[in-house]
Design an enzyme around this catalytic site. Sequence first.
Site, PDB file in Angstrom:
ATOM      1  N   LYS A   1      -0.826  -4.440  -3.501  1.00  0.00           N
ATOM      2  CA  LYS A   1      -2.168  -3.906  -3.231  1.00  0.00           C
ATOM      3  C   LYS A   1      -2.314  -2.551  -3.909  1.00  0.00           C
ATOM      4  CE  LYS A   1      -5.437  -2.614   0.381  1.00  0.00           C
ATOM      5  NZ  LYS A   1      -5.587  -1.192  -0.019  1.00  0.00           N
ATOM      6  N   SER A  40       0.804  -1.216   0.000  1.00  0.00           N
ATOM      7  CA  SER A  40       0.000   0.000   0.000  1.00  0.00           C
ATOM      8  C   SER A  40       0.838   1.267   0.000  1.00  0.00           C
ATOM      9  CB  SER A  40      -0.945   0.000   1.213  1.00  0.00           C
ATOM     10  OG  SER A  40      -1.536  -1.221   1.405  1.00  0.00           O
ATOM     11  N   ASP A  78       9.912   5.184 -10.288  1.00  0.00           N
ATOM     12  CA  ASP A  78       9.506   5.772 -11.560  1.00  0.00           C
ATOM     13  C   ASP A  78      10.269   7.059 -11.861  1.00  0.00           C
ATOM     14  OD1 ASP A  78       7.767   3.754 -12.101  1.00  0.00           O
ATOM     15  OD2 ASP A  78       5.937   4.947 -11.986  1.00  0.00           O
TER      16      ASP A  78
END
Length: 479
Positions: free
Chosen positions: A344, A319, A330
């Site tokens: 998740k 999470s 990223d």
Amino acid sequence: MTLRNGLLLGTAFLVGVVAGPEIGRVARHQATFGSALAQDVQQNTAGTSATSASGHAETYRLLTLFGDVFERVRADYVQPVTDRDLINNALNGMLTGLDPHSSYMTAKQFADMQVQTSGHFGGLGLEVTSDAGLIKVMTPMDGTPAYRAGMKTGDYIISINGKSLDGIDLNDAVDRMRGAPDTKITLTIKRPGKDKPYDVTMTREIIHIQVIRSALYGKVAYIRMASFDEDTESGMRDAFEKMKKQAGGKLDGVILDLRNDPGGLLDQAVAVCDDFITSGEVVSTRARHPEDSQRMNAHGTDITDGLPLVVLTNEGSASASEIVAGALQDHHRSITLGTRSFGKGSVQTVIPLSGDNGAIRLTTARYYTPSGRSIQGLGITPDIKVRESREDDSKFMLREGDLAHIIKNEGGTQTPAAPRTDLPAIAKSIPDEPPANWPTFDPTKPGTDFQLQQGLKVVNAMSAGQAAPAASTQHAGSP
């Protein structure tokens, strides 16, 4: 604490509270489903279309079926049962049948849930979930009775104080594990890979979550995050500044340890990213209703001034911790090392019910990393894969994709990420598992932590002159 009833990133039920902590926005309404549904059925008027009328008729038929079953159980069950118990069970079944993270909370369970973000609660410090009707351990929290007892991710709890949990609802199992501080409890554990179950006896206590732990290894700042509560970002920043001072004002790099971090508050995840990323998207969410979708951007200052950064992950990283790991990855701000995270990629909204009738936590959106990836059921794949031990226990590791009736991974980019070309040269020489003579892991002895030791090698290599990731905004576009 005033509850900001909103988006949830917790992964499981926690022994001591009923659910993971909430994140994000305030729900705009209280749920009054009974009256709303009745009004919906009554709207089947002469002016309603044939398709809509058919739908309302089916709804009415199903509600009648529910009433028939309710009356039959109340009248003929082997022993008397209260209407409240029947309705509570029905509500919970309605929600848990949708996905692993939606559920109904009674007033007491709702109050228990609100305690966790304050950072202390009563219990064992053990996160559990339901897996095919069995109670399965997700993670023991640092420094808690469960952690000290050596419980591990993937353990099954088959009985409590000699009483079997076969067929027991997850809520009931959690209630049985709770109790007054200083009272003993014995769990019977079945650990995958071991032939026979065994007992673990613990003493319940008030859990004071040590969210941030830190250490200075040479001139590398190590920061461990156990969860994302209200003080996570400020605690991390304080730890960094303290270690920087201890290092004479100059550090060589940072290791951010998110292993077995089950998540928590979204605003804290975004704030942590703010401390390493100066601009660009951190995370976005897409809901059924477009007006409920969000995009959260970084507007911070890199507190490290571009120091080499390694993020440690494993199957217990979930999470909010996956949001941080995904955003830093990223943006090419960090190198992720370890094993694939939990996966998740959904968010839940806590909706209080009127009349002090508790609340529901309902899956209302999916979230996406800055590059548009949905990690739902997939997780974050590390840039450098390193297992913590030589045992190939991957088949025993519990992840989102292993749970029953999870929501689909959809809406994200389907283009595979291009292989990173900015990893330091040492990445090719990092082994993916410890050597045969590596000592057994002991949490009190950092030298036995193979993943940590490899992370230190990578940070030190980057500090010594090998290519170090720098923050990028190339993935700042909304997915």
